[in-house]
Design a protein around this motif. Structure first.
Motif, mmCIF file in Angstrom:
data_model
loop_
_atom_site.group_PDB
_atom_site.id
_atom_site.type_symbol
_atom_site.label_atom_id
_atom_site.label_comp_id
_atom_site.label_asym_id
_atom_site.label_seq_id
_atom_site.Cartn_x
_atom_site.Cartn_y
_atom_site.Cartn_z
ATOM 1 N N GLY A 64 0.781 -1.219 0.000
ATOM 2 C CA GLY A 64 0.000 0.000 0.000
ATOM 3 C C GLY A 64 0.815 1.273 0.000
ATOM 4 O O GLY A 64 0.283 2.360 -0.236
ATOM 5 N N LEU A 65 2.125 1.157 0.273
ATOM 6 C CA LEU A 65 3.011 2.328 0.285
ATOM 7 C C LEU A 65 3.843 2.437 -0.987
ATOM 8 O O LEU A 65 4.350 3.510 -1.307
ATOM 9 C CB LEU A 65 3.933 2.276 1.504
ATOM 10 N N PHE A 66 4.036 1.307 -1.666
ATOM 11 C CA PHE A 66 4.669 1.289 -2.978
ATOM 12 C C PHE A 66 3.684 0.605 -3.920
ATOM 13 O O PHE A 66 3.637 -0.620 -3.999
ATOM 14 C CB PHE A 66 5.997 0.533 -2.941
ATOM 15 N N GLU A 67 2.879 1.386 -4.606
ATOM 16 C CA GLU A 67 1.793 0.841 -5.419
ATOM 17 C C GLU A 67 2.309 0.329 -6.756
ATOM 18 O O GLU A 67 3.231 0.890 -7.343
ATOM 19 C CB GLU A 67 0.724 1.912 -5.656
ATOM 20 N N GLY A 68 1.673 -0.733 -7.237
ATOM 21 C CA GLY A 68 2.054 -1.316 -8.517
ATOM 22 C C GLY A 68 1.748 -0.387 -9.678
ATOM 23 O O GLY A 68 0.643 0.142 -9.780
ATOM 24 N N GLY A 69 2.740 -0.188 -10.572
ATOM 25 C CA GLY A 69 2.528 0.535 -11.813
ATOM 26 C C GLY A 69 2.307 2.025 -11.679
ATOM 27 O O GLY A 69 1.821 2.664 -12.617
ATOM 28 N N LYS A 70 2.682 2.612 -10.531
ATOM 29 C CA LYS A 70 2.410 4.038 -10.333
ATOM 30 C C LYS A 70 3.664 4.915 -10.351
ATOM 31 O O LYS A 70 3.554 6.138 -10.367
ATOM 32 C CB LYS A 70 1.686 4.239 -8.997
ATOM 33 N N GLY A 71 4.850 4.289 -10.288
ATOM 34 C CA GLY A 71 6.067 5.085 -10.272
ATOM 35 C C GLY A 71 6.137 5.997 -9.061
ATOM 36 O O GLY A 71 5.705 5.643 -7.968
ATOM 37 N N PHE A 72 6.654 7.220 -9.278
ATOM 38 C CA PHE A 72 6.846 8.148 -8.160
ATOM 39 C C PHE A 72 5.535 8.471 -7.452
ATOM 40 O O PHE A 72 5.489 8.575 -6.223
ATOM 41 C CB PHE A 72 7.499 9.444 -8.651
ATOM 42 N N GLU A 73 4.458 8.620 -8.203
ATOM 43 C CA GLU A 73 3.182 9.003 -7.592
ATOM 44 C C GLU A 73 2.688 7.953 -6.598
ATOM 45 O O GLU A 73 2.012 8.275 -5.625
ATOM 46 C CB GLU A 73 2.127 9.245 -8.674
ATOM 47 N N GLY A 74 3.023 6.693 -6.848
ATOM 48 C CA GLY A 74 2.592 5.635 -5.940
ATOM 49 C C GLY A 74 3.653 5.215 -4.944
ATOM 50 O O GLY A 74 3.494 4.220 -4.243
ATOM 51 N N SER A 75 4.739 5.983 -4.872
ATOM 52 C CA SER A 75 5.842 5.639 -3.978
ATOM 53 C C SER A 75 5.812 6.539 -2.759
ATOM 54 O O SER A 75 6.224 7.699 -2.806
ATOM 55 C CB SER A 75 7.183 5.802 -4.723
ATOM 56 N N ASP A 76 5.315 6.015 -1.638
ATOM 57 C CA ASP A 76 5.163 6.800 -0.417
ATOM 58 C C ASP A 76 5.842 6.155 0.778
ATOM 59 O O ASP A 76 5.466 6.412 1.924
ATOM 60 C CB ASP A 76 3.673 7.012 -0.126
#
Length: 383
Positions: free
Chosen positions: A62-74
Motif C-alpha cells: 500500500g506504500l509502494f503501489e504497482g505501476g504508479k512510479g513516483f506518484e505511488g511511492s510513499d
C-alpha cells in the motif's frame, strides 16, 4: 457460517484430519470433529486443507503501489535520516491492486510501513488486507518503529553529502536520537508533575512508546555486523527489538538466540542486488529455528510480490528440511506472536478472529488454488 469436513491445521497444537469450524459475529465460536445443526451458510471443505489466514510480518503493501512510479511511492521520506514521526497509516492506499492479490493468496494480515532509506524511518502499521478504509482495516495503528542499518541509509545520504555515510554514523545518529528522546521524556514527566506548560516535539513523542517498550524497534539488518549493532543498541537502551531480514543470521545464530530478539527473515526469493545480500540463503530460517529463535518469513513486498509469501515459506521448508507445520508457523502463529497479535490472529482457536483460508492442497504447492479466503468471518475471496 459453518465450515465442515476439511483437514484443519489449527497451529495451536492440534490437527483435525476431518473437522468443522463454526463462525459467529466474525469470530471462531467452535472447532470440533463434527458440529451439528442448521446454519445460514455452510461451506463443505471435503478434500481441502484449512489453515489460519497467513501473515506477512514485514512488507510495504500500500506504500509502494504497482505501476504508479513516483506518484505511488510513499514509503521513504528521503529528506532527513531521522523521521520517527511519519506514520504508515497516512500513506497506505487500500485500493492498490496488491491487496486483492494478497487476499486471493490467503494473506489476511500484514505489518506494513516505511522503507529503509532512513536511520529511523517511521511507524509501521498492522492491518487486515481487506477493506476500503485503512482506519477500519488497522489492528495496530502503531505496531513498530522502523530503523535501518547497513547499505541503504549509507547510500541515500552519501548521495546527499550528509551524515550518515558510514555504519558508525548510522549507529551514532540512532544513539543520539534515543538519548534525546530519553531526555525529552524525563523533562515532559517533570513538567507534568509540576503541572507546568511543556512544548510538544512530535519526533520525540513518537519515540516514547519505544522507550516504554510498548512497541519494538523494527531493525532492517542484513549483514552479521549490522545484526549485532542492532542487538547492541537495543541492549544499551533496554528496548524491544525484532531483527528484520536477518540475512546473515545463520552465520551468528548463537548471538541471535542470546539476544532473545525474534527474526523476520527475507526477502530470500530475490536477486542479490547489493553486497550485504551475498550470503542470502533459504536455510537461514531453519538454522535460526533450530537454535531456538522465533522466526517469521516475509516478502518485503514489493521486493517479492506479496502473493508469493507461502512459496517463500515452502522454499525455506525444502532447503532447511523444516516440517510442514514448522514452515507454516513462520507465516501464521510465529508471525502473529512476533507482531503482538496472537490474541487475535495466527491460529484457529475459539475466540480469535475468523481469518481462515481453504485451499485445495498444500499451501506451499505452486499448483494449489485458494478456494476461500475468509476475513473477520466474511468470505472476501472465492476461487
Amino acid at each position: 457460517m459453518l465450515i465442515k469436513n476439511g483437514k484443519i491445521y489449527t497451529m495451536a497444537g492440534k490437527v483435525y484430519e476431518k473437522g468443522d469450524i463454526l463462525i459467529e459475529d466474525g469470530k471462531i465460536k467452535e472447532i470440533r470433529e463434527e458440529i451439528k445443526g442448521n446454519y445460514e451458510k455452510v461451506i463443505d471443505a471435503k478434500g481441502a486443507t484449512i489453515i489460519p489466514g497467513m501473515i506477512d510480518a514485514h512488507c510495504h503493501l500500500g506504500l509502494f503501489e504497482g505501476g504508479k512510479g513516483f506518484e505511488g511511492s510513499d514509503g521513504n521520506e528521503m529528506t532527513d535520516p531521522i523521521t520517527p514521526h511519519v506514520r504508515a497509516i497516512d500513506g497506505i492506499y487500500p485500493m492498490d491492486e496488491y491487496f486483492e492479490k494478497a487476499v486471493e493468496a490467503g494473506v489476511t494480515t500484514v505489518m506494513t510501513g516505511p522503507g529503509s532509506a532512513n536511520v529511523i524511518g517511521g511507524q509501521f502499521l498492522a492491518m487486515k488486507t481487506y477493506g476500503r478504509s485503512v482506519d477500519d482495516m488497522a489492528l495496530l495503528e502503531v505496531g513498530a518503529m522502523k530503523i535501518a542499518f547497513g547499505e541503504n541509509p549509507k547510500r541515500v545520504y552519501n548521495s546527499k553529502g550528509k551524515m550518515p555515510m558510514t555504519r558508525m554514523a548510522t549507529a551514532a545518529l540512532l544513539r543520539q536520537t534515543l538519548i534525546e528522546a530519553k531526555n525529552y521524556k524525563a523533562k515532559k514527566e517533570a513538567a507534568e508533575k509540576k503541572e507546568e506548560a511543556f512544548d510538544i516535539n512530535i519526533k520525540m513523542e513518537s519515540l516514547i512508546p519505544v522507550l516504554d517498550k510498548k512497541i519494538p524497534l523494527k531493525a532492517h539488518c542484513h549483514r552479521a555486523d549490522d545484526i549485532l549493532t542492532a542487538i547492541r543498541i537495543a541492549k544499551e537502551f533496554d528496548l524491544k527489538l525484532t531483527l528484520d531480514h536477518c540475512t546473515e543470521g545463520h552465520l551468528i545464530p548463537e548471538y541471535v538466540k542470546e539476544s532473545k530478539a525474534p527474526a523476520i527473515v527475507g526477502p530470500t526469493m530475490s536477486f542479490n542486488s547489493k553486497i550485504e545480500l551475498n550470503n542470502k540463503s533459504f536455510e537461514t530460517p531453519a538454522v535460526l529455528m533450530r537454535e531456538g529463535v522465533k522466526v517469521a518469513i516475509m516478502t518485503d513486498h514489493p521486493v517479492i510480490e506479496i502473493q508469493y509469501l507461502p512459496i517463500c515459506a515452502g522454499l525455506a521448508a525444502k532447503n532447511g528440511n523444516l516440517t510442514f507445520e514448522e514452515a507454516l508457523s513462520t507465516i501464521t502463529i510465529n508471525a502473529a506472536e512476533i507482531l503482538g497479535l496472537s490474541h487475535r490472529v495466527g491460529s484457529l482457536e475459539v475466540g480469535k478472529d475468523a481469518d481462515i483460508v481453504i485451499i485445495d492442497g498444500n499451501p506451499f504447492d505452486l499448483y494449489r488454488n485458494t478456494l476461500y479466503t475468509i476475513i473477520n468471518g466474511e468470505v472476501v475471496y472465492k476461487g
